[in-house]
Design a protein around this motif. Structure first.
Motif, mmCIF file in Angstrom:
data_model
loop_
_atom_site.group_PDB
_atom_site.id
_atom_site.type_symbol
_atom_site.label_atom_id
_atom_site.label_comp_id
_atom_site.label_asym_id
_atom_site.label_seq_id
_atom_site.Cartn_x
_atom_site.Cartn_y
_atom_site.Cartn_z
ATOM 1 N N GLU A 110 -1.948 13.350 -1.886
ATOM 2 C CA GLU A 110 -0.612 13.056 -2.394
ATOM 3 C C GLU A 110 -0.297 11.594 -2.140
ATOM 4 O OE1 GLU A 110 4.042 14.435 -1.768
ATOM 5 O OE2 GLU A 110 2.416 15.848 -1.373
ATOM 6 N N ILE A 111 0.202 10.915 -3.171
ATOM 7 C CA ILE A 111 0.475 9.473 -3.098
ATOM 8 C C ILE A 111 1.972 9.236 -3.249
ATOM 9 C CG2 ILE A 111 0.071 7.225 -4.188
ATOM 10 C CD1 ILE A 111 -2.455 9.965 -4.732
ATOM 11 N N GLU A 112 2.558 8.516 -2.305
ATOM 12 C CA GLU A 112 3.975 8.189 -2.344
ATOM 13 C C GLU A 112 4.140 6.674 -2.400
ATOM 14 O OE1 GLU A 112 6.200 9.882 0.818
ATOM 15 O OE2 GLU A 112 5.431 11.923 0.527
ATOM 16 N N GLU A 113 4.899 6.190 -3.395
ATOM 17 C CA GLU A 113 5.208 4.772 -3.535
ATOM 18 C C GLU A 113 6.705 4.613 -3.703
ATOM 19 O OE1 GLU A 113 2.371 2.432 -6.061
ATOM 20 O OE2 GLU A 113 1.728 4.422 -6.696
ATOM 21 N N PRO A 114 7.281 3.520 -3.204
ATOM 22 C CA PRO A 114 8.726 3.307 -3.335
ATOM 23 C C PRO A 114 9.147 3.291 -4.801
ATOM 24 C CG PRO A 114 7.779 1.763 -1.752
ATOM 25 C CD PRO A 114 6.637 2.449 -2.429
ATOM 26 N N GLY A 115 10.194 4.051 -5.109
ATOM 27 C CA GLY A 115 10.746 4.057 -6.454
ATOM 28 C C GLY A 115 9.965 4.861 -7.462
ATOM 29 N N ILE A 116 8.927 5.578 -7.041
ATOM 30 C CA ILE A 116 8.094 6.371 -7.948
ATOM 31 C C ILE A 116 8.023 7.804 -7.439
ATOM 32 C CG2 ILE A 116 5.792 6.642 -8.949
ATOM 33 C CD1 ILE A 116 5.354 3.700 -8.727
ATOM 34 N N PRO A 175 0.833 -1.207 0.000
ATOM 35 C CA PRO A 175 0.000 0.000 0.000
ATOM 36 C C PRO A 175 0.866 1.256 0.000
ATOM 37 C CG PRO A 175 -0.799 -1.563 1.629
ATOM 38 C CD PRO A 175 0.529 -2.087 1.156
ATOM 39 N N PRO A 176 0.562 2.223 -0.848
ATOM 40 C CA PRO A 176 1.327 3.471 -0.840
ATOM 41 C C PRO A 176 0.946 4.329 0.357
ATOM 42 C CG PRO A 176 -0.489 3.639 -2.374
ATOM 43 C CD PRO A 176 -0.505 2.221 -1.846
ATOM 44 N N ILE A 177 1.723 5.364 0.575
ATOM 45 C CA ILE A 177 1.395 6.345 1.608
ATOM 46 C C ILE A 177 0.543 7.436 0.957
ATOM 47 C CG2 ILE A 177 2.313 8.043 3.228
ATOM 48 C CD1 ILE A 177 4.853 6.364 3.383
ATOM 49 N N VAL A 178 -0.651 7.634 1.483
ATOM 50 C CA VAL A 178 -1.571 8.642 0.946
ATOM 51 C C VAL A 178 -1.803 9.699 2.015
ATOM 52 C CG1 VAL A 178 -3.819 9.088 -0.101
ATOM 53 C CG2 VAL A 178 -2.683 6.896 -0.497
ATOM 54 N N ARG A 179 -1.562 10.931 1.661
ATOM 55 C CA ARG A 179 -1.761 12.050 2.594
ATOM 56 C C ARG A 179 -2.791 13.015 2.015
ATOM 57 N NH1 ARG A 179 3.977 11.516 2.688
ATOM 58 N NH2 ARG A 179 4.765 10.820 4.734
ATOM 59 N N ALA A 180 -3.645 13.539 2.886
ATOM 60 C CA ALA A 180 -4.672 14.505 2.478
ATOM 61 C C ALA A 180 -4.283 15.895 2.952
ATOM 62 C CB ALA A 180 -6.034 14.111 3.054
ATOM 63 N N GLY A 181 -4.429 16.881 2.077
ATOM 64 C CA GLY A 181 -4.167 18.256 2.450
ATOM 65 C C GLY A 181 -5.365 18.868 3.161
ATOM 66 N N LEU A 182 -5.280 20.164 3.395
ATOM 67 C CA LEU A 182 -6.369 20.876 4.052
ATOM 68 C C LEU A 182 -7.431 21.261 3.021
ATOM 69 C CD1 LEU A 182 -4.370 23.261 6.429
ATOM 70 C CD2 LEU A 182 -5.575 21.151 7.041
ATOM 71 N N PRO A 183 -8.703 21.160 3.364
ATOM 72 C CA PRO A 183 -9.757 21.601 2.440
ATOM 73 C C PRO A 183 -9.614 23.089 2.131
ATOM 74 C CG PRO A 183 -10.674 20.263 4.219
ATOM 75 C CD PRO A 183 -9.258 20.571 4.599
ATOM 76 N N MET A 184 -9.846 23.450 0.881
ATOM 77 C CA MET A 184 -9.714 24.833 0.434
ATOM 78 C C MET A 184 -10.984 25.270 -0.296
ATOM 79 S SD MET A 184 -6.594 25.560 1.423
ATOM 80 C CE MET A 184 -6.193 27.043 0.512
ATOM 81 N N ASP A 185 -11.375 26.542 -0.075
ATOM 82 C CA ASP A 185 -12.493 27.109 -0.831
ATOM 83 C C ASP A 185 -12.078 27.287 -2.290
ATOM 84 O OD1 ASP A 185 -13.597 27.231 1.623
ATOM 85 O OD2 ASP A 185 -13.655 29.408 1.780
#
Length: 306
Positions: free
Chosen positions: A193-199, A58-68
């Protein structure tokens, strides 16, 4: 005879309306924290879905802050090629927009075919079939993760099990032709934002009109405003005989003011007719189709009706 008139204040008293008639709708300051919590749930579901898609960890998925945002501001932040995916929530298909930048899509496609993740330079005007297929699979992952995250925000009623079901509807590289929701709609965006090894890390953006988010939450202290009764059958009189002007948008192009002012008879403007031609009534897209010919006349074969 002298007549006396009552003095009036220069300031008018604001009208007061019955709260039961107006309904109390959540404001942005309440919806943004709710979307942030949905984003946290979404990261877990999306990571699991992308892992099943790639067959890896599973990749690391991070969510930012909601924006108008607005539809215009979203369009202004897009540079170059991008895929815009319109999804619908529930039986009413309330709109949710997902935006994928072109470069990460090409990088993922190249990796899927054993490459190092190269990106064509410059980017082409559209996506090849391999990229379209990959986008469809990623859309499915996003839709499933959204379904779970939105359903977890409020326990669904047994008779409304599909209230939060999210389904991909259509996709286009032109946000204008996709026409996902009114330009005046209040929107909250959420970047993932999605982070995967080697990508190289890549991201996607979700845009939810407040109407969609309100319906998803349906908090008891903020009941969803009652919708109007269903419209009459358009195939029955007096509506059936009304003539409507339908516009087929074959080309959507931009010309600089200098080029436009210098047009002369005989000039040739190279244009590319889109594979999916939108059919519009009053500026709203009702269907799309492909260009063809019938009885020596240009025709449009409808492929999708909304």
């Amino acid at each position: 005879m002298t007549m006396a008139f009552p003095q009036t204040s220069p300031e008018r008293t604001a009208a007061r309306h019955c709260p039961e008639l107006l309904g109390a709708a959540p404001v942005m300051t309440e919806l943004a924290p709710a979307l942030s919590l949905i984003g946290e749930r979404l990261t877990r579901g999306l990571a699991a879905g992308l892992a099943r898609l790639s067959g890896g960890e599973p990749p690391i998925v991070r969510a930012g802050l909601p924006m108008d945002a607005t539809l215009s501001s979203i369009a202004g932040e897009i540079e170059g090629l991008a895929a815009h995916s319109l999804m619908g929530m529930g039986a009413s298909s309330l709109p949710i927009l997902a935006i994928f930048d072109g470069a990460p899509v090409f990088r993922l496609v190249d990796r899927a075919f054993g490459g190092p993740g190269d990106v064509p330079d410059p980017l082409p005007d559209g996506f090849p079939l391999s990229a379209e297929l990959l986008l469809s699979r990623i859309e499915g992952c996003v839709a499933d993760a959204l379904t779970s995250a939105l359903a977890a925000a409020r326990a669904p009623r047994p008779d409304h099990a599909d209230d939060h079901r999210v389904r991909p509807l259509r996709r286009d590289t032109s946000l204008r032709q996709l026409d996902p929701f009114p330009a005046s709609a209040d929107v909250l965006t959420l970047s993932l934002e999605i982070e995967e090894p080697g990508i190289v890390p890549w991201s996607l953006t979700l845009a939810l009109p407040t109407e969609t988010l309100e319906a998803a939450l349906a908090a008891p202290q903020h009941p969803v405003r009652q919708r109007r009764a269903a419209s009459p059958d358009p195939s029955a009189e007096p509506f059936a005989s009304m003539a409507m002007e339908v516009t087929a948008v074959l080309v959507d192009m931009h010309l600089g003011m200098t080029r436009l002012a210098g047009l002369r008879p005989g000039d040739v403007l190279p244009v590319a007719v889109a594979r999916s031609v939108p059919l519009q009534v009053g500026g709203r897209t009702l269907a799309s189709g492909t260009i063809g010919e019938i009885d020596d006349r240009v025709a449009v074969q409808v492929t999708h009706a909304f």
